[in-house]
Design a protein around this motif. Structure first.
Motif, mmCIF file in Angstrom:
data_model
loop_
_atom_site.group_PDB
_atom_site.id
_atom_site.type_symbol
_atom_site.label_atom_id
_atom_site.label_comp_id
_atom_site.label_asym_id
_atom_site.label_seq_id
_atom_site.Cartn_x
_atom_site.Cartn_y
_atom_site.Cartn_z
ATOM 1 N N GLU A 76 32.867 23.861 13.292
ATOM 2 C CA GLU A 76 33.094 22.057 12.608
ATOM 3 C C GLU A 76 33.499 23.021 11.398
ATOM 4 O O GLU A 76 33.415 23.894 10.920
ATOM 5 C CB GLU A 76 32.205 21.852 12.836
ATOM 6 N N ASP A 77 33.101 21.688 10.566
ATOM 7 C CA ASP A 77 33.029 22.234 8.724
ATOM 8 C C ASP A 77 32.203 23.099 8.260
ATOM 9 O O ASP A 77 31.399 22.061 8.174
ATOM 10 C CB ASP A 77 33.752 21.076 8.301
ATOM 11 N N THR A 78 32.780 23.858 8.349
ATOM 12 C CA THR A 78 31.576 25.210 7.324
ATOM 13 C C THR A 78 31.168 24.728 6.251
ATOM 14 O O THR A 78 30.080 25.606 5.691
ATOM 15 C CB THR A 78 32.401 26.638 7.315
ATOM 16 N N ARG A 79 31.739 23.774 5.916
ATOM 17 C CA ARG A 79 30.710 22.930 4.524
ATOM 18 C C ARG A 79 29.640 22.356 4.642
ATOM 19 O O ARG A 79 28.897 22.025 3.495
ATOM 20 C CB ARG A 79 32.210 21.996 3.310
ATOM 21 N N HIS A 129 24.280 22.376 2.481
ATOM 22 C CA HIS A 129 22.513 22.994 2.447
ATOM 23 C C HIS A 129 22.144 23.963 2.340
ATOM 24 O O HIS A 129 21.087 23.328 1.167
ATOM 25 C CB HIS A 129 22.857 22.609 4.349
ATOM 26 N N VAL A 130 23.150 24.567 1.995
ATOM 27 C CA VAL A 130 22.689 26.090 1.069
ATOM 28 C C VAL A 130 22.317 25.299 -0.430
ATOM 29 O O VAL A 130 20.950 25.862 -1.187
ATOM 30 C CB VAL A 130 23.806 27.446 1.138
ATOM 31 N N THR A 131 23.439 24.855 -1.304
ATOM 32 C CA THR A 131 22.952 24.832 -2.287
ATOM 33 C C THR A 131 21.864 23.720 -2.339
ATOM 34 O O THR A 131 20.933 23.545 -3.208
ATOM 35 C CB THR A 131 24.366 23.592 -2.904
ATOM 36 N N ARG A 132 21.780 22.737 -1.781
ATOM 37 C CA ARG A 132 20.317 21.778 -1.417
ATOM 38 C C ARG A 132 19.337 22.737 -1.858
ATOM 39 O O ARG A 132 17.774 22.898 -2.492
ATOM 40 C CB ARG A 132 20.584 20.559 -0.734
#
Length: 228
Positions: free
Chosen positions: A190-193, A198-201
């Motif tokens: 899928e779109d790995t963004r 989620h890591v940023t969150r």
């Protein structure tokens, strides 16, 4: 056998703590003032220090500051023992580097549990039980609760699962595709963004502890016990 250094000027209390810790299988050393305690810590390099705040010779906060400034002692976890219970005193304790803070009077059972928890935390992830600990991070897998330095942090179900997956694989790099599969259940790319967002969150919610999550450029992420 792990060694616990007790820096406490109340002799009866120091002996009581040593007795119970030795019953639990720890080796103990006792120092009755701040200066002797600092010398003992530098000499024996214990696995953990129980440090009274109000000490003759050198206050506990000063002892802790000096320990954390020295390369050989800065990683030794410290639990503050004090009769002071005001919030500002706890803040000062944590600011000088203490891992935990216990207010007198306390139960021996409570203290022993805190000792075990801090020692597990300093070693990385707890090997057994429903609670996983990495640095200041504690994850209760049964209750789905996350605390950082004793403060509970609220995460969504997906954020919690992502964090738990990284913690269970401490130090191992996880590709974005693997995280999409294991956290989101995607069996295709899928779109790995989604992972990046989620890591940023996670990092934002975790504050300074978010530094434990390392980016491996062009591949994915990993979490390490050291957040500094």
């Amino acid at each position: 056998m792990q060694t616990v250094l007790i820096i406490e000027d109340e002799q009866d209390l120091a002996e009581l703590l040593a007795f119970h810790l030795e019953k639990e299988g720890y080796r103990t050393e006792v120092a009755g003032d701040g200066i002797k305690g600092l010398e003992a810590a530098r000499g024996i390099l214990p696995d953990l220090i129980l440090l009274d705040l109000m000490l003759p010779g050198l206050l506990g906060t000063e002892v802790c500051k000096l320990l954390k400034k020295n390369e050989s002692t800065q990683r030794i976890p410290v639990i503050m023992l004090t009769a002071k219970g005001e919030e500002i005193d706890k803040v000062v304790g944590f600011e000088v580097g203490a891992e935990d803070y216990v207010v007198k009077p306390f139960s021996t059972r409570e203290l022993l549990l805190r000792v075990k928890a801090v020692l597990r935390r300093s070693a990385g992830v707890a090997s057994e039980g429903p609670v996983l600990m990495v640095g200041p991070l504690s994850i209760d897998t049964e209750r789905h609760q996350v605390t950082i330095s004793g403060t509970e942090i609220s995460f969504t179900t997906t954020e919690f699962k992502l964090l738990l997956t990284l913690v269970k694989r401490l130090g191992r790099v996880q590709s974005r595709d693997v995280l999409l599969r294991d956290v989101w259940g995607y069996n295709f790319v899928e779109d790995t963004r989604t992972v990046d967002t989620h890591v940023t969150r996670l990092r934002t919610k975790m504050g300074e502890a978010g530094e434990m999550i390392k980016t491996v450029r062009g591949f994915g992420y990993k979490i390490e016990a050291e957040c500094r």
